[in-house]
Write an enzyme that holds these catalytic residues in place. Structure first.
Site, PDB file in Angstrom:
ATOM      1  N   HIS A 101       2.135   2.930  -7.135  1.00 42.20           N
ATOM      2  CA  HIS A 101       2.537   1.466  -6.516  1.00 42.20           C
ATOM      3  C   HIS A 101       3.668   0.857  -7.407  1.00 42.20           C
ATOM      4  O   HIS A 101       4.068  -0.385  -7.193  1.00 42.20           O
ATOM      5  CB  HIS A 101       1.118   0.390  -6.446  1.00 42.20           C
TER       6      HIS A 101
HETATM    7  C1  UD1 Z   1       0.139  -5.978  -9.276  1.00 42.87           C
HETATM    8  C2  UD1 Z   1       0.577  -6.493 -10.741  1.00 42.87           C
HETATM    9  C3  UD1 Z   1       0.457  -5.045 -11.295  1.00 42.87           C
HETATM   10  C4  UD1 Z   1      -0.867  -4.142 -11.258  1.00 42.87           C
HETATM   11  C5  UD1 Z   1      -1.104  -4.192  -9.752  1.00 42.87           C
HETATM   12  C6  UD1 Z   1      -2.427  -3.406  -9.292  1.00 42.87           C
HETATM   13  C7  UD1 Z   1       2.086  -8.017 -11.261  1.00 42.87           C
HETATM   14  C8  UD1 Z   1       3.611  -8.169 -11.629  1.00 42.87           C
HETATM   15  N1  UD1 Z   1       1.807  -6.642 -10.704  1.00 42.87           N
HETATM   16  O1  UD1 Z   1       1.174  -5.517  -8.896  1.00 42.87           O
HETATM   17  O2  UD1 Z   1       0.827  -5.056 -12.799  1.00 42.87           O
HETATM   18  O3  UD1 Z   1      -0.845  -2.911 -11.649  1.00 42.87           O
HETATM   19  O4  UD1 Z   1      -1.172  -5.468  -9.076  1.00 42.87           O
HETATM   20  O5  UD1 Z   1      -2.489  -3.218  -8.016  1.00 42.87           O
HETATM   21  O6  UD1 Z   1       1.446  -8.794 -11.403  1.00 42.87           O
HETATM   22  N2  UD1 Z   1      -0.802  -6.914  -1.134  1.00 42.87           N
HETATM   23  C9  UD1 Z   1      -1.638  -6.877  -0.038  1.00 42.87           C
HETATM   24  N3  UD1 Z   1      -2.915  -7.243  -0.292  1.00 42.87           N
HETATM   25  C10 UD1 Z   1      -3.497  -7.402  -1.454  1.00 42.87           C
HETATM   26  C11 UD1 Z   1      -2.542  -7.522  -2.651  1.00 42.87           C
HETATM   27  C12 UD1 Z   1      -1.111  -7.211  -2.428  1.00 42.87           C
HETATM   28  O7  UD1 Z   1      -1.352  -6.545   1.043  1.00 42.87           O
HETATM   29  O8  UD1 Z   1      -4.708  -7.906  -1.526  1.00 42.87           O
HETATM   30  C13 UD1 Z   1       0.715  -6.741  -0.923  1.00 42.87           C
HETATM   31  C14 UD1 Z   1       1.652  -8.005  -0.707  1.00 42.87           C
HETATM   32  O9  UD1 Z   1       2.204  -7.565   0.584  1.00 42.87           O
HETATM   33  C15 UD1 Z   1       2.317  -7.900  -1.891  1.00 42.87           C
HETATM   34  C16 UD1 Z   1       2.275  -6.592  -2.453  1.00 42.87           C
HETATM   35  O10 UD1 Z   1       0.990  -5.787  -1.942  1.00 42.87           O
HETATM   36  O11 UD1 Z   1       3.610  -8.252  -1.430  1.00 42.87           O
HETATM   37  C17 UD1 Z   1       2.289  -6.393  -3.857  1.00 42.87           C
HETATM   38  O12 UD1 Z   1       1.587  -7.105  -4.444  1.00 42.87           O
HETATM   39  P1  UD1 Z   1       1.694  -8.030  -5.849  1.00 42.87           P
HETATM   40  O13 UD1 Z   1       0.366  -8.706  -6.251  1.00 42.87           O
HETATM   41  O14 UD1 Z   1       2.717  -8.846  -5.901  1.00 42.87           O
HETATM   42  O15 UD1 Z   1       1.857  -6.863  -6.914  1.00 42.87           O
HETATM   43  P2  UD1 Z   1       1.175  -5.478  -6.917  1.00 42.87           P
HETATM   44  O16 UD1 Z   1       2.416  -4.307  -6.494  1.00 42.87           O
HETATM   45  O17 UD1 Z   1      -0.103  -5.447  -6.202  1.00 42.87           O
END
Ligand code: UD1
Length: 359
Positions: A205
């Site tokens: 991811h």
């Molecule tokens: C975040 C953390 C990362 C961690 C990871 C674990 C930061 C900078 N990054 O990254 O360190 O390893 O979580 O998962 O804080 N999304 C969904 N549903 C959810 C959550 C996310 O659909 O419940 C999608 C959203 O479209 C979002 C994308 O995933 O844009 C990324 O989510 P985000 O929390 O921004 O970062 P992660 O890549 O999950």
């Protein structure tokens, strides 16, 4: 004494659980759990609360997904209100996500004491958002709880006063130790449901691996070739699923199966039985080291070098020939023996509680 714990995303939940449990026996401490809402899907958040026996969050800031600036700013604005409305003695923050740095910044401006659990880890790669979050959080925290001695050394090098640093061990491993029997008990059902015997487990991811279509295609093509040797199961993060959809690559064949993200227990059961794990996660590098399972990490660097020097982890970078060679070696029985680092023993949460209650 009022303590607020701030969590926001999947890897935080298994870190807060042992600390809250250990603090629950201190009669003079009231604990409040704040979820920023950075992760909000049922299978990225709620399932963990249930399986880790975590209480429902007392407060949910419901910030959701957005750009880094917007997400961080929203957390800061909403968390500041919580802190000004309550007389808070200590805030505990976890890991390296945007929720961690955002809430720490708010505390430091309001001069509320903050403790960082999993302090001192460094990848020395400032292109990673998490590295910026770690650097800033550690500079402005009052108490720094490190999982291993390299964390203490990093903090000392950055000029942080030794009196603030406590080597307590790895809280993520506390949760593994606590829930491994439950996870093992699920194996029969999980293996039947997913139709697995020998298999490799994949998670990806990191923006550096999944955001660039050329890179993502290259990695998936390589794993697809490995799948011809050992069936692969890939519980796919929502970020990665979106990117796979965007590039329109056809996967999900019989030997390379993409499934929804799993809950904690099922995923732990899979890790323990996997022939090999391919990942770019931080926590999984640690969990595989504890479990003695070979781990190939698709990153150039790691903030958890002890998993390489002592544990079962090997850094692959984005060299896909190397990934396939290493996977082959493991499939043929060439397994890297590892050791479990000091204080990765299931008692880190208690060590933190002992320090906090003696403040
Ligand atoms: C975040 C953390 C990362 C961690 C990871 C674990 C930061 C900078 N990054 O990254 O360190 O390893 O979580 O998962 O804080 N999304 C969904 N549903 C959810 C959550 C996310 O659909 O419940 C999608 C959203 O479209 C979002 C994308 O995933 O844009 C990324 O989510 P985000 O929390 O921004 O970062 P992660 O890549 O999950």
């Amino acid at each position: 004494m009022l303590i607020i714990h701030v969590v926001g995303a999947r890897p935080n939940f298994m870190k807060v659980a042992p600390v809250m449990r250990a603090l629950a026996s201190a009669p003079h401490i009231k604990q409040v759990l704040v979820h920023t809402g950075q992760h909000y899907d049922q299978n990225m958040s709620e399932v963990f609360f249930r399986e880790l026996n975590l209480r429902e969050p007392d407060i949910n800031l419901e910030v959701g997904s957005a750009s880094h600036a917007v997400q961080t700013a929203k957390i800061m604005m909403r968390f500041e209100r919580i802190l000004t409305d309550n007389k808070v003695d200590l805030v505990l923050v976890y890991g390296d996500i945007n929720s961690t740095v955002a809430s720490t910044l708010v505390c430091s401006k309001l001069q509320i004491k903050v403790g960082h659990v999993e302090a001192g880890l460094r990848s020395f790669d400032r292109t990673m958002p998490e590295e910026i979050n770690r650097l800033v959080t550690d500079q402005i925290s009052d108490l720094l709880f490190t999982p291993s001695d390299d964390g203490n050394q990093n903090l000392a090098r950055e000029g942080i006063d030794e009196s603030k640093i406590f080597l307590v061990g790895n809280v993520m491993i506390d949760t593994v130790v606590n829930l491994l029997p439950k996870a093992e008990a699920r194996w029969t059902e999980v293996s039947r449901r997913l139709g697995l015997s020998t298999f490799g487990l994949v998670t990806l991811h990191r923006p550096s691996n999944v955001d660039n279509p050329v890179v993502l295609k290259k990695i998936l093509a390589s794993i697809d070739r490995i799948a011809a040797r050992v069936p692969i199961i890939f519980p796919i993060h929502p970020r990665t699923r979106k990117k796979v959809k965007e590039i329109g690559i056809a996967l999900n064949r019989r030997n390379f199966r993409l499934i929804e993200p799993l809950g904690y227990l099922d995923f732990l059961a899979l890790q323990q039985k996997a022939a090999l794990v391919i990942t770019d996660s931080g926590g999984i590098q640690e969990e595989t080291t504890y479990l003695g399972i070979p781990c190939l990490t698709v990153r150039e660097n790691t903030e958890r070098p002890i998993t390489v020097s002592l544990g079962t982890n090997t850094l692959i970078g984005q060299d896909m020939d190397l990934l396939e060679r290493e996977a082959d070696r493991i499939i043929n029985g060439g397994i890297k023996e590892g050791k479990i680092p000091q204080y990765w023993d299931g008692r880190a949460g208690q060590r933190i509680a002992d320090i906090v209650t003696s403040l």
